[in-house]
Design a protein around this motif. Structure first.
Motif, PDB file in Angstrom:
ATOM      1  N   ALA A 159       4.956 -27.080  40.350  1.00  0.00           N
ATOM      2  CA  ALA A 159       4.751 -25.844  41.110  1.00  0.00           C
ATOM      3  C   ALA A 159       5.663 -25.801  42.323  1.00  0.00           C
ATOM      4  CB  ALA A 159       3.286 -25.738  41.540  1.00  0.00           C
ATOM      5  N   GLU A 175       1.855 -31.708  38.010  1.00  0.00           N
ATOM      6  CA  GLU A 175       1.661 -30.262  38.111  1.00  0.00           C
ATOM      7  C   GLU A 175       2.003 -29.748  39.508  1.00  0.00           C
ATOM      8  OE1 GLU A 175       1.039 -28.110  35.754  1.00  0.00           O
ATOM      9  OE2 GLU A 175       1.069 -29.727  34.283  1.00  0.00           O
ATOM     10  N   ASP A 176       1.604 -30.516  40.534  1.00  0.00           N
ATOM     11  CA  ASP A 176       1.921 -30.112  41.905  1.00  0.00           C
ATOM     12  C   ASP A 176       3.424 -30.078  42.131  1.00  0.00           C
ATOM     13  OD1 ASP A 176      -0.765 -29.946  42.397  1.00  0.00           O
ATOM     14  OD2 ASP A 176      -0.908 -31.887  43.426  1.00  0.00           O
TER      15      ASP A 176
END
Length: 267
Positions: A76, A72-73
């Motif tokens: 993003a 997810e990081d």
């Protein structure tokens, strides 16, 4: 059970080992009198090493949550970088346009490039076309799989998506998108499990493929494709999803990297 690496534990182990190895009473010692202390030393060494390595943490801790967070990081971060790249491209385009107002050679090259933007896929297009949607089979719950089937038969594969895409190109598609992402003839279609990897992003089924072109020709190309026919057979056998509709469709502009590995001057 808790294991420690204190000095007291080692002193007890050493005393027992020495007591087992030194001669004592005159009776004959069995193998166990020597083996047990040796095993105790080895076990103590193993437990001490484990306790030191663990440092108070679980050695077999499930790292899936950390991997999920890492993904997810990174996702993003990619989105932020793409937004920044779009800002920079717009800035370059704006400054180039400003220079073109007073620089005839720059204006000439801009006009020349504009002639090829549509053919290169850098402009959105709208027109008649075909939309094809592929989907995994519905979850069976507690029901058993069809005879001779495996879970692998119930999902859309990379080859299925490629078969539809190749058939549409062969049918004369003027522009195409997958999951509302513009693709070119050089775009790679990859599947990871039952998800689609396209231009660095992951998409879940159903997979929607849109192509602009003569609808009758595109549908005929789909009907003539062996790969598409095999997928339709699986639709009948395993309840996979397949739909094919004709309508006026819109394909967005290509927004992926435009880095060139080689190029020729158009004539």
């Amino acid at each position: 059970m808790e294991y420690t690496s204190g000095a007291a534990s080692w002193q007890k182990v050493v005393r027992r080992l020495v007591a087992g190895l030194l001669p004592g009473r005159p009776h004959r010692r069995s193998g166990w009198s020597i083996g047990v202390p040796v095993i105790a030393v080895a076990a103590g060494l193993l437990f001490t090493t484990t306790a030191t390595t663990a440092g108070g943490t679980a050695l077999r801790e499930d790292r899936r949550p950390q991997l999920t967070q890492l993904i997810e990081d990174r996702r993003a971060q990619v989105a932020a970088n793409e937004a920044r790249a779009a800002e920079l491209r717009a800035e370059v385009e704006g400054r180039t346009t400003a220079l073109a107002g007073s620089d005839a050679p720059i204006r000439e090259q801009q006009d020349r490039a504009a002639e090829y933007r549509a053919a290169a896929g850098f402009t959105a297009l709208t027109g008649p076309g075909v939309t094809v949607e592929l989907n995994d089979a519905p979850r069976l719950g507690d029901q058993t799989l069809p005879d001779g089937a495996t879970n692998d038969d119930l999902v859309v594969h990379q080859g299925d998506v490629q078969a539809v895409v190749n058939a549409l190109w062969a049918g004369g598609a003027e522009a195409m998108s997958i999951m509302n992402v513009r693709v070119l003839t050089t775009s790679a279609v990859r599947c990871v499990g039952n998800t689609l990897l396209l231009h660095g992003r992951v998409y879940s089924p159903p997979f929607k493929i849109v192509a602009i072109g003569d609808p009758a020709t595109l549908q005929r190309a789909l009907a003539d494709s062996e790969g598409v026919r095999l997928y339709k057979d699986a639709v009948d056998d395993y309840q996979l999803g397949y739909s094919e509709t004709v309508s006026t469709v819109t394909v967005p502009a290509f927004e992926d990297s435009t880095t060139l590995r080689s190029a020729t001057v158009p004539r």
